[in-house]
Design an enzyme around this catalytic site. Sequence first.
Site, PDB file in Angstrom:
ATOM      1  N   GLY A  62       0.801  -1.207   0.000  1.00 21.66           N
ATOM      2  CA  GLY A  62       0.000   0.000   0.000  1.00 21.66           C
ATOM      3  C   GLY A  62       0.836   1.260   0.000  1.00 21.66           C
ATOM      4  N   TYR A  78     -13.606  -3.836  11.192  1.00 25.84           N
ATOM      5  CA  TYR A  78     -12.308  -3.171  11.076  1.00 25.84           C
ATOM      6  C   TYR A  78     -11.495  -3.410  12.346  1.00 25.84           C
ATOM      7  CZ  TYR A  78      -8.713   0.400  10.590  1.00 25.84           C
ATOM      8  OH  TYR A  78      -7.505   1.049  10.517  1.00 25.84           O
TER       9      TYR A  78
END
Length: 300
Positions: free
Chosen positions: A13, A170
Amino acid sequence: MSSQEGKIAIITGANSGLGLETAKALVERGANVILAVRNLSKGEEAKQFIISQTKTEFSSRLVVMSLDLGDLQSIKRFAESFQATYNQLHMLINNAGVMVPPFSKTKDGFELQFGTNHLGHFALTGLLLPVLKKTEDARIITLSSIAHRGAEIYFDNLDGEKGYKAGKFYGQSKLANLYFAIALDEKLKEASSNIKSIGCHPGISSTNLFRLGRETSPWFVKLLLPLISQSAEKGALPILYSATHPDLQGGEYIGPNGAGNRKGFPAIEKPHQSAANREVMDRLWHRSEELTGVTFALEN
């Protein structure tokens, strides 16, 4: 940060936010950085941005490679391609992540956040272990979050089919990241390996994660985020500290030292009690092996 001349780092990322700032700082100190990204065009844009912000001669130190953490076959191809080119890996920085998207699944049928944030990095690390073992003082840095506090692992609903709440899932993925970092370091020490596994988190940092699954950030996020967060550049400091500080022994958890660990400079932090359940940690490891088909050959 001391010179990182000649060292090789993979950052997942790395095309934006924390990953981009981490890549920029490492290449400035002499490291060779692989920008492991899902979107190659965005990866190339990130490479050119880093070059424009640093020096043109850094171009040879930056390599963009395709990696989709939501696809086990992509992870396998990446690991094979990297190891066909490189014989050392000093820093594996498990940074990429998705945050509170609408319910969806990875290509392999995993709930998107658990599948990408945890299982993808679990598989990637296991597949890159052979080259890590060849490298002196290799480090595996896995990003968790203050969202791990009070979270739990939903073993009876990992795929979200029995009900899905984006925030809770999450938190589950970030708790899984921390459990993975801790368990991996224990296993490495048991195997007398010189590899260190370290967990860290950026506090509350202003990154693309706060788009919350949308094209742009919601209005309330744009209003509140500057009041409670720090820049991505400062949020990357715990990552850089974890990856390069010479005094770390492995097993630490690094985060900002300010109030609530939301902002500040890197310091060793105690994980929340949510990450202290040995039974959950062991069960998560075995379940992750089953789901990914990846096991860790830790013995030398």
